[in-house]
Scaffold this active site. Structure first.
Site, mmCIF file in Angstrom:
data_model
loop_
_atom_site.group_PDB
_atom_site.id
_atom_site.type_symbol
_atom_site.label_atom_id
_atom_site.label_comp_id
_atom_site.label_asym_id
_atom_site.label_seq_id
_atom_site.Cartn_x
_atom_site.Cartn_y
_atom_site.Cartn_z
ATOM 1 N N GLY A 144 0.832 -1.190 0.000
ATOM 2 C CA GLY A 144 0.000 0.000 0.000
ATOM 3 C C GLY A 144 0.870 1.244 0.000
ATOM 4 N N CYS A 145 0.309 2.365 -0.448
ATOM 5 C CA CYS A 145 1.118 3.580 -0.604
ATOM 6 C C CYS A 145 1.621 4.127 0.734
ATOM 7 C CB CYS A 145 0.350 4.643 -1.387
ATOM 8 S SG CYS A 145 -1.275 5.045 -0.725
ATOM 9 N N TYR A 146 0.717 4.301 1.710
ATOM 10 C CA TYR A 146 1.171 4.725 3.030
ATOM 11 C C TYR A 146 2.113 3.687 3.624
ATOM 12 C CZ TYR A 146 -2.052 8.681 3.712
ATOM 13 O OH TYR A 146 -2.699 9.890 3.636
ATOM 14 N N ALA A 147 1.829 2.426 3.360
ATOM 15 C CA ALA A 147 2.643 1.354 3.942
ATOM 16 C C ALA A 147 4.088 1.416 3.459
ATOM 17 C CB ALA A 147 2.031 -0.009 3.608
#
Length: 337
Positions: A144-147
């Site tokens: 995921g992008c935030y991840a």
């Protein structure tokens, strides 16, 4: 003939970025791009920046992928698993959605809902030992992008024992493309411009993924919608395990973790990440210090959420899966101004 590539969900922002990267890749040959409501339309009418790619978006169905060596799934969360389940085992797949990231079925139900599809190999090669697993895999779950932004900042702190896994706090700002391409009232220009707004406070779906990837046991994430199309700036703070940890010690841990990584850059001392510097690139920028008042470790991370946070990360994973140079078709450099 090159490696024949298909993109499902090509009409979205991540799908469009995938198509742009595939078009410039030395070994990938774009065979088909599919969509749902946009099926039947010329690609350039959906993605004007891809004018020159003579392609019509096809319907998303098994028949569209019969000749593909590699399939990227750029579908909404919860929609990848059904298609992935009917693709032949001989086809390599990178899923940009969340369907196959989590090992914990209860965490999936809590944050996403619906049936848990099972976990694939996690697609963040900069984690210890993960690159070898990706190289052997036929199915990879893209991060995921935030991840990506948070894990790259946090994982070395926890793996080295420098930070307390029970006390991690993150505030991260993201551009509007992270919410997808569908029309939403709160994403209208007149709503977003001149405004910062938190969302999914205390219940963001990337939290269990970050905990799984880093070993954090308690993590508070406050996402903030920023008035920009793309980019993530994450400020990660953690309680140190010792009172004598200095900025130099933290930087040394990050340097050891990423010194040989082509797509993760620890900035020179005194230089801080900003999202514009990562625009259009497949790289992450990091900087670290220790708060002079609280003593907490601070690591700031910047990525392009459609680059290292989505499409570029997916291409990096695919390169590893096909034993290609890891940065093939990618740039570690941003676009300016």
């Amino acid at each position: 003939m090159g490696i024949r590539v298909a993109v499902a969900g090509a009409s979205g922002y991540a799908g469009g970025e995938l198509l742009r990267l595939i078009a410039g890749h030395p070994e990938f040959e774009l065979a088909v791009a599919t969509a749902h409501s946009q099926a039947g339309k010329p690609l350039a009418s959906v993605h004007p920046h891809l004018t020159g790619l003579d392609l019509t978006l096809a319907e998303t169905g098994l028949d569209a992928f019969t000749d593909a060596d590699l399939v990227f799934l750029a579908l909404p969360h919860g929609e990848s698993a059904a298609l992935a389940a009917i693709l032949p085992d001989t086809v390599k797949v990178v899923d940009l959605g969340a369907d196959h990231r989590l090992h914990d079925a209860d965490a999936w139900t809590r944050y996403y809902g619906g049936a848990h599809a099972g976990a694939w190999v996690y697609g963040l090669p900069e984690l210890p030992g993960q690159r070898a697993k990706i190289a052997q895999a036929h199915r990879v779950a893209n991060t995921g992008c935030y991840a990506v932004a948070i894990t790259l900042a946090l994982a070395p702190l926890l793996h080295s024992g420098l930070a307390d896994a029970d006390d991690v706090v993150v505030v991260a700002a993201s551009g509007t493309s992270g919410a997808g391409k569908s029309a939403k009232l709160h994403l209208l220009g007149s709503e977003v411009m001149g405004d910062l707004s938190p969302y999914k406070v205390g219940a963001h779906q990337h939290v269990p993924e970050i905990k799984q990837a880093t070993g954090a046991r308690s993590l508070s994430l406050t996402p903030v919608l920023a008035p920009m199309p793309r980019g993530i700036l994450a400020t990660v703070t953690a309680k140190p395990t010792s009172c004598d940890i200095t900025p130099a010690v933290v930087r040394a841990v990050l340097a050891e973790a990423y010194g040989d990584e082509p797509l993760v850059h620890l900035l020179p001392e005194g230089a801080w990440p900003h999202t514009a510097a990562t625009l259009g690139s497949g790289a992450a920028h990091l900087q670290a210090t220790v708060d002079v008042d609280s003593g907490r470790i601070i690591v700031v991370s910047a990525i392009d959420n459609l680059g290292k946070g989505a499409a570029a990360q997916a291409v990096q994973n695919a390169n590893i899966m096909f034993d290609l140079p890891e940065t093939a078709g990618l740039s570690a450099f941003g676009v300016a101004p």
